[in-house]
Each structure stands twice: as C-alpha cells, then as structure tokens.
Design an enzyme around this catalytic site. Sequence first.
Site, mmCIF file in Angstrom:
data_model
loop_
_atom_site.group_PDB
_atom_site.id
_atom_site.type_symbol
_atom_site.label_atom_id
_atom_site.label_comp_id
_atom_site.label_asym_id
_atom_site.label_seq_id
_atom_site.Cartn_x
_atom_site.Cartn_y
_atom_site.Cartn_z
ATOM 1 N N LYS A 1 34.861 54.107 42.455
ATOM 2 C CA LYS A 1 33.750 53.214 42.829
ATOM 3 C C LYS A 1 33.992 51.804 42.291
ATOM 4 O O LYS A 1 34.802 51.607 41.380
ATOM 5 C CB LYS A 1 32.430 53.773 42.291
ATOM 6 C CG LYS A 1 32.288 53.702 40.783
ATOM 7 C CD LYS A 1 31.038 54.445 40.305
ATOM 8 C CE LYS A 1 30.966 54.421 38.783
ATOM 9 N NZ LYS A 1 30.019 55.400 38.256
ATOM 10 N N TYR B 1 35.857 21.676 28.472
ATOM 11 C CA TYR B 1 34.463 21.248 28.569
ATOM 12 C C TYR B 1 33.807 21.202 27.189
ATOM 13 O O TYR B 1 33.997 22.119 26.385
ATOM 14 C CB TYR B 1 33.674 22.198 29.470
ATOM 15 C CG TYR B 1 33.978 22.008 30.944
ATOM 16 C CD1 TYR B 1 33.749 20.778 31.557
ATOM 17 C CD2 TYR B 1 34.491 23.044 31.697
ATOM 18 C CE1 TYR B 1 34.014 20.601 32.905
ATOM 19 C CE2 TYR B 1 34.764 22.870 33.054
ATOM 20 C CZ TYR B 1 34.529 21.645 33.645
ATOM 21 O OH TYR B 1 34.799 21.477 34.967
HETATM 22 C C1 LIG Z 1 30.747 56.430 37.433
HETATM 23 C C2 LIG Z 1 30.487 57.868 37.490
HETATM 24 C C3 LIG Z 1 31.359 58.773 36.874
HETATM 25 C C4 LIG Z 1 32.547 58.360 36.040
HETATM 26 O O1 LIG Z 1 32.163 58.091 34.707
HETATM 27 P P1 LIG Z 1 33.277 57.748 33.608
HETATM 28 O O2 LIG Z 1 32.514 57.631 32.354
HETATM 29 O O3 LIG Z 1 33.886 56.444 34.018
HETATM 30 O O4 LIG Z 1 34.259 58.853 33.643
HETATM 31 C C5 LIG Z 1 31.093 60.129 37.033
HETATM 32 N N1 LIG Z 1 30.043 60.554 37.759
HETATM 33 C C6 LIG Z 1 29.177 59.709 38.340
HETATM 34 C C7 LIG Z 1 28.036 60.253 39.111
HETATM 35 C C8 LIG Z 1 29.365 58.351 38.220
HETATM 36 O O5 LIG Z 1 28.490 57.496 38.799
#
Ligand SMILES: *Cc1c(COP(=O)(O)O)cnc(C)c1O
Length: 345
Positions: A33, A250
């Site tokens: 994601k 800056y």
């Molecule tokens: C983002 C997410 C994960 C992964 O979590 P990590 O801590 O990065 O391993 C797993 N399950 C769901 C539903 C998520 O949204």
Amino acid sequence: MARITLNFHHYRHNLELLASKCGDMKKLMVVLKNNAYGHGISQMAPLAAAVGVRYAAVKDCAEGLKIEGLFERVLVLSDLPNSSACGALAFAIHSMESLEAVPSGTVVHLNIDTGMHRNGIFPSELTRAFEVIVRHNLVLEGVFTHFHSADVLGSDYFVQRARFDALKDNVRTLATRLGLPLPLFHACNSAGLLRHNGAFDDDVARVGISSYGYTDMPKLLGAFDLKPVLALWAKRMSTRTLHKGQKVGYAGMFEVPHTMVTSTYDVGYGDGLFRFDGTKEVLLQEGQPLLGRVSMDSFSSEGEADEVCVFSDALSMAQAANTITYEVLTRLSPWLSRVVIGRDE
Ligand SMILES: *Cc1c(COP(=O)(O)O)cnc(C)c1O
C-alpha cells in the site's frame, strides 16, 4: 538526478526470514500500500512475485489494478469496487454497511474488530455478516483482524490473539453449517509475525515494514536480522568555497565557522525529505551534517562529492524527525526515479 535504489538481495533476504516465521513463502501477503511504503509499487511487486509470494495488499483499486496479474490475489485494504475492472481484486470489508453495499460476486476479506477499534465488524455481528454474504452472493475468501500493539511490550497482543482464535472457531462452525468453503485466516502484521513463536496456524501473514527491512519493536521483544531495501541518493548541483561568518540557506541558519567547501544537492522537502529547519544536527548516511535549512528542492552539506547517500537506513532520519521509519519512507515522492539493483543474475 536524485534517485532511489532498491536492493533486491535485501528484499529477498527479509522475505525469506519472514517466510521462516510462518513456515512458507506462500503464506506471506506483502503489503504494497501507499506506493509500497514509498519504495515504488511497480518496482517492488515484480520482486515479491519473483521470490514466490502469492498474495499482496494495496491501498486502493488504482494500486490493485497496476499489479493484479502478478499475484494469485490482491487485497484492497481501503477502497470498495468502483468499476467492473476491479472484478479480480479482493476487498477488505470494515463494516456491516460496506458489506451490504458491495456488488454481488465481490470477493471479500472480513475485518473483525478484536480491539483496534478503528475498523472491522464486532465479533457479535458475525452471524449477521454471514447472512448478508449468503443473501448477496459474496465470496468470503478471508477473515482477518489487525493488532494494535504487537510492537508494544504488554498483554494486548495476546488478548487480541485469543479473541481472534475464538472467532476462527465460530467462523468454521458457521461456514460449515452454510456449506461455504473455509476462508483464509490472517491476523499478523510485521510485529505480530516477528513476535510469533512456534507453529503458525493462520493461513496468511500480512507483512509491511519488516519486508522493507525495519521493525519498530523494542529490543526486548527480539532482535531480527532485517536489511533496509531502500537508499535515497542526491546529486550535486553546485559547489562553492565559503569563509568564516558567511551563512547558508534560508534565514541563514548555518554560519560557516571556518573556510570550507560546500555543495548543494538536488533533494528537498518537496521530494519527501523532512524540512529540517537548521536548529539541530541532522546527519546524512556517511555522517556529514546538513547545513542550514532544507529547501523544497535542495539541501547543502560540506564537501564536493558528485553524489551523496541521504540515507540507506531510514531509522536515523526517523529519529531526527521524531517519527517512525514508516513515515520517512512513505513520504518519498513518487516522482523520484527508482532503480532495482541486484536482479540481473
Ligand atoms: C499496513 C497494514 C499492515 C502492515 O503493517 P506493518 O506493521 O507494516 O507490517 C498489515 N495489515 C493491515 C490491515 C495494514 O493496513
């Protein structure tokens, strides 16, 4: 030009370590994601598939459609089907309302709220959910939950685990009674899987941050040989010799203490680096301090190297910005060029 390198050897190493925890590469669901936590979904998805991963999770339909052909199943975590093109994707269902709304035939993974209290149906709604699934002809492919404190020392993780295990029994009973195939059960995120010892009796583990080489778990919960996959590199734009008393950037936040050669590099907060304001020391990967404020498209440091590594371990940047590695990585602009290294053999 600035660029991101992605180390395939490190990614494979991390996935193999995680597969050893759940017993099989085929049980891993790589979480891709948010542009694969900033790494680049188009670059990372084929690498996971090449190592033998069968499942992936993404944020929305657009991400899912980019990679669906590479995996046996792609689970959309935060979106509902919005066109007929989404037919091959599976959808995480976070409420009874969404379950009622998805079109007939949709492949669903039902999220159960065992304690995170952000999303998911309550265990008490399970029977009603099965009624809707049957009535609407939905395909129940998975049932899952999400741990809120798997990376925290304490008992919450075990409480949620026990609730989910009890729920699995209820799901099995209901599915058998209704003549439905048993769904895939999944609960673990990275920390949940890394903490897990002994036989793994879920069907799938959803791994995000650990696959990219990080864990935010306290050392007391275990130390793991994970290797960061991503490195951010910046190219030199110009070099100058500055003298004592001259100021850089800056608001002139850095005052040159003695004659020194400085260069300016082509990464700034518009590319996802934090806008460090020059009030505290922030080091690049090789230990050179950032001089003054970070600009939108550049920063300065001492020396005249043609290319510098901004970071190859996001932890130091996370500490400097008082945040977690997840945020350092996901902020990286999708426009930066991304190159996979180590995949030629
Ligand atoms: C983002 C997410 C994960 C992964 O979590 P990590 O801590 O990065 O391993 C797993 N399950 C769901 C539903 C998520 O949204």
